[in-house]
Design a protein around this motif. Sequence first.
Motif, PDB file in Angstrom:
ATOM      1  N   GLY A 109       0.843  -1.249  -0.016  1.00  0.00           N
ATOM      2  CA  GLY A 109      -0.023  -0.196   0.179  1.00  0.00           C
ATOM      3  C   GLY A 109       0.731   1.222  -0.091  1.00  0.00           C
ATOM      4  N   VAL A 110       1.974   1.263  -0.601  1.00  0.00           N
ATOM      5  CA  VAL A 110       2.938   2.304  -0.686  1.00  0.00           C
ATOM      6  C   VAL A 110       2.769   3.089  -2.049  1.00  0.00           C
ATOM      7  N   ALA A 111       2.754   4.427  -2.000  1.00  0.00           N
ATOM      8  CA  ALA A 111       2.795   5.134  -3.304  1.00  0.00           C
ATOM      9  C   ALA A 111       4.135   5.430  -3.739  1.00  0.00           C
ATOM     10  N   VAL A 112       4.586   5.465  -5.089  1.00  0.00           N
ATOM     11  CA  VAL A 112       5.735   5.810  -5.399  1.00  0.00           C
ATOM     12  C   VAL A 112       5.892   7.268  -6.436  1.00  0.00           C
ATOM     13  N   ILE A 113       6.895   7.976  -5.888  1.00  0.00           N
ATOM     14  CA  ILE A 113       7.236   9.099  -6.852  1.00  0.00           C
ATOM     15  C   ILE A 113       8.544   8.646  -7.920  1.00  0.00           C
ATOM     16  N   SER A 114       8.307   8.753  -8.954  1.00  0.00           N
ATOM     17  CA  SER A 114       9.345   8.198  -9.820  1.00  0.00           C
ATOM     18  C   SER A 114      10.257   9.460 -10.482  1.00  0.00           C
ATOM     19  N   SER A 115      11.540   9.439 -10.241  1.00  0.00           N
ATOM     20  CA  SER A 115      12.260  10.300 -10.633  1.00  0.00           C
ATOM     21  C   SER A 115      13.564   9.698 -11.222  1.00  0.00           C
ATOM     22  N   SER A 116      14.414  10.562 -11.824  1.00  0.00           N
ATOM     23  CA  SER A 116      15.839   9.928 -12.219  1.00  0.00           C
ATOM     24  C   SER A 116      17.102  10.816 -11.635  1.00  0.00           C
ATOM     25  N   TRP A 117      17.893  10.069 -11.400  1.00  0.00           N
ATOM     26  CA  TRP A 117      19.122  10.472 -10.826  1.00  0.00           C
ATOM     27  C   TRP A 117      20.285  10.523 -11.960  1.00  0.00           C
ATOM     28  N   GLU A 118      19.688  10.071 -13.424  1.00  0.00           N
ATOM     29  CA  GLU A 118      20.403   9.469 -14.174  1.00  0.00           C
ATOM     30  C   GLU A 118      21.741  10.606 -14.760  1.00  0.00           C
ATOM     31  N   TYR A 119      21.302  11.942 -14.682  1.00  0.00           N
ATOM     32  CA  TYR A 119      22.369  12.904 -15.109  1.00  0.00           C
ATOM     33  C   TYR A 119      23.055  13.424 -13.869  1.00  0.00           C
ATOM     34  N   GLN A 120      23.068  12.624 -12.820  1.00  0.00           N
ATOM     35  CA  GLN A 120      23.811  12.983 -11.578  1.00  0.00           C
ATOM     36  C   GLN A 120      24.638  12.115 -11.086  1.00  0.00           C
ATOM     37  N   GLN A 121      23.948  10.889 -10.679  1.00  0.00           N
ATOM     38  CA  GLN A 121      25.013   9.971 -10.050  1.00  0.00           C
ATOM     39  C   GLN A 121      24.801   8.302 -10.790  1.00  0.00           C
ATOM     40  N   SER A 122      23.429   7.818 -10.832  1.00  0.00           N
ATOM     41  CA  SER A 122      23.092   6.582 -11.282  1.00  0.00           C
ATOM     42  C   SER A 122      24.100   5.819 -11.964  1.00  0.00           C
ATOM     43  N   PRO A 123      24.424   6.411 -13.238  1.00  0.00           N
ATOM     44  CA  PRO A 123      25.456   5.395 -14.130  1.00  0.00           C
ATOM     45  C   PRO A 123      26.808   5.316 -13.433  1.00  0.00           C
ATOM     46  N   ALA A 124      27.080   5.936 -12.393  1.00  0.00           N
ATOM     47  CA  ALA A 124      28.499   5.419 -11.656  1.00  0.00           C
ATOM     48  C   ALA A 124      28.527   4.332 -11.345  1.00  0.00           C
ATOM     49  N   PHE A 125      27.311   3.629 -10.940  1.00  0.00           N
ATOM     50  CA  PHE A 125      27.719   2.419 -10.322  1.00  0.00           C
ATOM     51  C   PHE A 125      27.297   1.197 -11.273  1.00  0.00           C
ATOM     52  N   ALA A 126      27.095   1.574 -12.469  1.00  0.00           N
ATOM     53  CA  ALA A 126      27.408   0.549 -13.512  1.00  0.00           C
ATOM     54  C   ALA A 126      29.019  -0.026 -13.849  1.00  0.00           C
ATOM     55  N   ASP A 127      29.194  -1.256 -14.363  1.00  0.00           N
ATOM     56  CA  ASP A 127      30.399  -1.702 -14.353  1.00  0.00           C
ATOM     57  C   ASP A 127      31.018  -1.428 -15.735  1.00  0.00           C
ATOM     58  N   ASP A 128      30.371  -0.628 -16.431  1.00  0.00           N
ATOM     59  CA  ASP A 128      30.970  -0.039 -17.800  1.00  0.00           C
ATOM     60  C   ASP A 128      30.424   1.389 -18.249  1.00  0.00           C
ATOM     61  N   PRO A 129      31.029   2.168 -18.670  1.00  0.00           N
ATOM     62  CA  PRO A 129      30.308   3.539 -19.033  1.00  0.00           C
ATOM     63  C   PRO A 129      29.257   3.730 -20.223  1.00  0.00           C
ATOM     64  N   ALA A 130      28.717   2.439 -20.841  1.00  0.00           N
ATOM     65  CA  ALA A 130      27.844   2.470 -21.740  1.00  0.00           C
ATOM     66  C   ALA A 130      26.325   3.509 -21.372  1.00  0.00           C
ATOM     67  N   TRP A 131      25.906   3.220 -20.194  1.00  0.00           N
ATOM     68  CA  TRP A 131      24.847   3.893 -19.629  1.00  0.00           C
ATOM     69  C   TRP A 131      25.093   5.460 -19.619  1.00  0.00           C
ATOM     70  N   TYR A 132      26.390   5.865 -19.154  1.00  0.00           N
ATOM     71  CA  TYR A 132      26.870   7.258 -19.093  1.00  0.00           C
ATOM     72  C   TYR A 132      26.963   7.859 -20.599  1.00  0.00           C
ATOM     73  N   GLU A 133      27.604   7.016 -21.402  1.00  0.00           N
ATOM     74  CA  GLU A 133      27.733   7.697 -22.755  1.00  0.00           C
ATOM     75  C   GLU A 133      26.397   7.845 -23.510  1.00  0.00           C
ATOM     76  N   ALA A 134      25.577   6.850 -23.346  1.00  0.00           N
ATOM     77  CA  ALA A 134      24.121   7.044 -23.868  1.00  0.00           C
ATOM     78  C   ALA A 134      23.576   8.337 -23.312  1.00  0.00           C
ATOM     79  N   LEU A 135      23.672   8.696 -22.034  1.00  0.00           N
ATOM     80  CA  LEU A 135      23.097   9.884 -21.459  1.00  0.00           C
ATOM     81  C   LEU A 135      23.604  11.125 -22.186  1.00  0.00           C
TER      82      LEU A 135
END
Length: 421
Positions: A109-135
């Motif tokens: 019974g929990v509502a969710v606010i959907s955001s994105s941190w992708e141009y700040q932090q999120s891709p830094a935790f991938a094991d390769d830069p593909a996500w960062y480079e795509a952004l």
Amino acid sequence: MTAIPDHLPERLAMTLWDFSWYVRTGPGEPFEDLDAAFAKAVDLGYNAVRICAMPFLLFRSGIDTSALRLEPLGGEYGSRVRWYDVREPTVIDAKAHLLDFFRAADRHGVAVISSSWEYQQSPAFADDPAWYEALHAVDPEDRLTVLGEAQADLVDFLAEHGLAHVIACVEPHNEVQIGHLTAGLPGVEDAVVELQDRLEAGIAAFQARHPQVLCAPNYGGVPLASLRGLPRNATALAFHPYVYGVLDDLVDGFGLRRDAAAFPQDAADAALLREDAPRIPEWALPEANAWKLKASIMQPAEIYVHDWCDPEKFDRWLYDHYGAHRIAMANRLRDWIDAAADHAKRLGVPVYFGEGWVGYTPRDARFEEGPVGAQLCRDAVAHSARVGAWGTIVCSNAAPQHAMWNDEALQRECNAAFLDR
């Protein structure tokens, strides 16, 4: 006047799970068991969570995410930095994990606010830069529009699985004026004003497909001098009132957000650091992971101090200097909440506070949980209720990935006060 949809709570008591809910799923990590995390949140009085839903990665990057490999930044680097202290590498099917998350939210019974941190932090935790480079391959002028489309794709995906009702609100991105979304702006006026057209385009792209779902721009702080730049088509507003005050003095005095070459090593050794701290030039990411620092917006000096501070020294410095800031911090908190609520009323939309209250402290520091920080939490939650905010938080650090999660009494008290239980 934009009304809150009938199926959503009249007030949202939020906990901030950001990108941690997918980067920290390994053995012993706080989100290894999503059902357990949701159950604890509900027990503490929360009815909403706010996350990076990785919308660009999942729906606009073109990357195969069926076996997304996530990991720490590299070695011990960032291992004592709040939000960055990922311990275990993990592999997830990202879309399946998103569905697991929303199904668990729905069960509890929990509502969710959907955001994105992708141009700040999120891709830094991938094991390769593909996500960062795509952004970063997306033209800066188009990034918020692409994010708006990605959030619309996310809602479509959830609707296909009978889960769209779990969404309380979407944000094109977290803290739009702080990070890589400002690339290419003229820099003549404040970024909030210069981002207005881009942000309105992103919101319009989302609303063209899902006009019934609230869509909020999200800002770091409450930008009092540039509120004229708020998008005119927003259907909700989100702000992060980090008041800093005494923490600003520490950040500025020790140059944590400036060039590491000018770092005052001797002063930091005496006032903040552990005796075994290396010199700042010695503390860096492994060369193979250097791209991860570009994928994040943290400065090396701040990471170094957070990794190598003596937490008691850090807290003691804040307590020693807090007296000169006490009234100003309290006033800023109240004024920012008032101003945010007033502009929401002007635009006829709900307002919520998705992060706050003091600022960004090291993982093991406890200023926010101590008597000063805890009272700021109580005051902020009470004032959020007084101004009629749709949602608020106990504190950004009141979440499973932070030690404050163990302060159950404070969270129950604040959530009950906000929800008037």
